[in-house]
Write an enzyme that holds these catalytic residues in place. Sequence first.
Site, PDB file in Angstrom:
ATOM      1  N   SER A 195      86.767  -5.965  28.990  1.00 53.08           N
ATOM      2  CA  SER A 195      85.692  -4.636  28.538  1.00 53.08           C
ATOM      3  C   SER A 195      84.499  -5.460  28.233  1.00 53.08           C
ATOM      4  O   SER A 195      83.987  -6.326  28.280  1.00 53.08           O
ATOM      5  CB  SER A 195      86.455  -4.919  26.474  1.00 53.08           C
ATOM      6  OG  SER A 195      85.050  -4.276  25.424  1.00 53.08           O
ATOM      7  N   LYS A 254      87.172  -1.112  30.610  1.00 55.47           N
ATOM      8  CA  LYS A 254      86.967  -0.616  28.879  1.00 55.47           C
ATOM      9  C   LYS A 254      85.242  -0.350  28.431  1.00 55.47           C
ATOM     10  O   LYS A 254      84.497  -1.002  29.245  1.00 55.47           O
ATOM     11  CB  LYS A 254      87.684  -0.748  27.888  1.00 55.47           C
ATOM     12  CG  LYS A 254      87.341  -0.252  26.203  1.00 55.47           C
ATOM     13  CD  LYS A 254      88.148  -0.893  25.295  1.00 55.47           C
ATOM     14  CE  LYS A 254      87.490  -2.183  24.898  1.00 55.47           C
ATOM     15  NZ  LYS A 254      88.118  -2.503  23.309  1.00 55.47           N
ATOM     16  N   LYS A 289      82.086   0.443  26.545  1.00 52.80           N
ATOM     17  CA  LYS A 289      81.519   0.988  25.104  1.00 52.80           C
ATOM     18  C   LYS A 289      81.006   1.596  24.584  1.00 52.80           C
ATOM     19  O   LYS A 289      79.785   2.336  26.214  1.00 52.80           O
ATOM     20  CB  LYS A 289      81.253  -0.570  24.426  1.00 52.80           C
ATOM     21  CG  LYS A 289      82.167  -1.813  24.061  1.00 52.80           C
ATOM     22  CD  LYS A 289      82.639  -1.677  23.021  1.00 52.80           C
ATOM     23  CE  LYS A 289      83.368  -2.837  22.844  1.00 52.80           C
ATOM     24  NZ  LYS A 289      84.479  -2.944  21.507  1.00 52.80           N
ATOM     25  N   ASP A 297      85.402   2.988  24.369  1.00 53.39           N
ATOM     26  CA  ASP A 297      85.727   2.356  22.648  1.00 53.39           C
ATOM     27  C   ASP A 297      84.791   2.733  22.320  1.00 53.39           C
ATOM     28  O   ASP A 297      83.003   1.921  22.466  1.00 53.39           O
ATOM     29  CB  ASP A 297      86.063   1.456  23.039  1.00 53.39           C
ATOM     30  CG  ASP A 297      86.084   0.497  21.443  1.00 53.39           C
ATOM     31  OD1 ASP A 297      86.474   1.541  20.184  1.00 53.39           O
ATOM     32  OD2 ASP A 297      86.291  -0.507  21.253  1.00 53.39           O
ATOM     33  N   GLU A 311      89.103   5.820  22.125  1.00 51.11           N
ATOM     34  CA  GLU A 311      89.178   3.854  21.327  1.00 51.11           C
ATOM     35  C   GLU A 311      88.525   4.311  20.294  1.00 51.11           C
ATOM     36  O   GLU A 311      87.549   4.848  20.016  1.00 51.11           O
ATOM     37  CB  GLU A 311      89.648   2.872  21.781  1.00 51.11           C
ATOM     38  CG  GLU A 311      89.606   2.277  21.365  1.00 51.11           C
ATOM     39  CD  GLU A 311      90.005   0.600  21.243  1.00 51.11           C
ATOM     40  OE1 GLU A 311      90.285  -0.528  20.780  1.00 51.11           O
ATOM     41  OE2 GLU A 311      89.299   0.163  22.788  1.00 51.11           O
ATOM     42  N   ASP A 317      91.891   1.633  16.811  1.00 48.43           N
ATOM     43  CA  ASP A 317      92.103  -0.245  16.485  1.00 48.43           C
ATOM     44  C   ASP A 317      91.418  -0.330  15.048  1.00 48.43           C
ATOM     45  O   ASP A 317      92.276  -1.016  14.000  1.00 48.43           O
ATOM     46  CB  ASP A 317      90.623  -0.079  17.875  1.00 48.43           C
ATOM     47  CG  ASP A 317      90.141  -1.553  17.278  1.00 48.43           C
ATOM     48  OD1 ASP A 317      91.230  -2.846  16.904  1.00 48.43           O
ATOM     49  OD2 ASP A 317      89.288  -2.565  17.901  1.00 48.43           O
ATOM     50  N   LYS A 336      95.486  -5.293  17.327  1.00 46.70           N
ATOM     51  CA  LYS A 336      94.739  -6.984  17.475  1.00 46.70           C
ATOM     52  C   LYS A 336      95.134  -7.899  16.671  1.00 46.70           C
ATOM     53  O   LYS A 336      95.620  -7.886  15.114  1.00 46.70           O
ATOM     54  CB  LYS A 336      93.576  -6.610  17.078  1.00 46.70           C
ATOM     55  CG  LYS A 336      92.737  -6.042  18.276  1.00 46.70           C
ATOM     56  CD  LYS A 336      91.436  -6.300  17.933  1.00 46.70           C
ATOM     57  CE  LYS A 336      89.790  -5.736  19.254  1.00 46.70           C
ATOM     58  NZ  LYS A 336      88.394  -5.558  18.528  1.00 46.70           N
ATOM     59  N   GLY A 379      91.221  -7.428  22.260  1.00 48.42           N
ATOM     60  CA  GLY A 379      90.706  -8.894  21.765  1.00 48.42           C
ATOM     61  C   GLY A 379      89.091  -8.832  21.079  1.00 48.42           C
ATOM     62  O   GLY A 379      88.974  -8.108  20.638  1.00 48.42           O
TER      63      GLY A 379
END
Length: 366
Positions: free
Chosen positions: A137, A163, A165, A190, A215, A240, A264, A292
């Site tokens: 990530s 991934k 952000k 995400d 996400e 999530d 998670k 995570g």
Amino acid sequence: MIEIRRVELRRVRLPLVHRFRTSSHVKHELEHLLVTITDGSGATGWGEIASPSGPYYCAETVESCWAVARDHLGPLVLRTAWEHPAELAAVLGRVRGNHFARAGFDMAAWTLWSALRNLPLAEALGGTRRRVAAGVSLGIEPSVDELLEQVSARVAEGYRRVKLKIAPGWDIEPVRAVRAAFPGVSLQVDANGAYPNGERELFRELDRYDLLMIEQPFPPRAFVAHAELQAACATPICLDESIEDVEDLVTAVRLRACRILNIKVSRMGGLTHAVRAHDLARAEGLPVWCGGMHEFGIGRAANVALSSLPGFTLPSDVSGSDKYYARDVTTEPVRCESGFVTVSSVPGLGWEPDLFFLEECTVDRI
């Protein structure tokens, strides 16, 4: 019956090797709480409360978890006898919410229980894989060029998925640039719930970039908005923050609010509930992966064990410790080699806490 005679909480601080920015905040270092529970024989189980420092990802913080663990969960554990970790998890459930705090104690119960039965944690949970695919990530960088440098480094290290952000103002441009530079990489984004509920055009635009998933585009309780977006987008929506317990997952499945689930351990209140979510998602044909929270080695080891379950068919956030920390709290770090992390066959957690180093980075203890 297992009876816990001693509970210890440690507040541990580690600097990040690279600052990490999301849609809501920036992190340069992390404080997590480590939990140890010890039975009458002297056997000890380790867990990690990997809560955020501030109330941005969720309502819990390090301070709130410290108080709840000290005043409520620790005393409950000390007066509860149990045979299986799920029994202790049910008792911990008397404390409403506070999933991150409960997760640390549930994790400790599983590591103790599996060690007492001479089982690796992965096997105790029902895991079947000997190694798990690792994703990485990446946070929001100051520039697209700096983001491309980060992606290039992680792809060179062999990670199976990247991934990114995203946030309003940092979405189409970085995704377009990364996809152009790395046309074959498995890529997802995400948003951490940063976009207004009614936003659709942006995500329809992201459909063009062959993403593995989008996400958590909307705030956690926006199940209907996610369902409407999923109906309008070809790219799978992954939830999530929306899924805090199995009942949330049932709601999402019934509304068709997502096609992928991020499980998670901390967000769901521990390994017990994470396994239940895995089982339900698998029964519904919903692919899952393990997310995570920048866990230290204790929580990271538990994530690796969970990711060995058969329903975890997508790369999980079990990247090597060195991605985040110059030195981790275990004697050996979690290592990612050629995009995979080996599942430990050692009974219990599988990684040994580094007690000497922990003394250096512990800032408080009860």
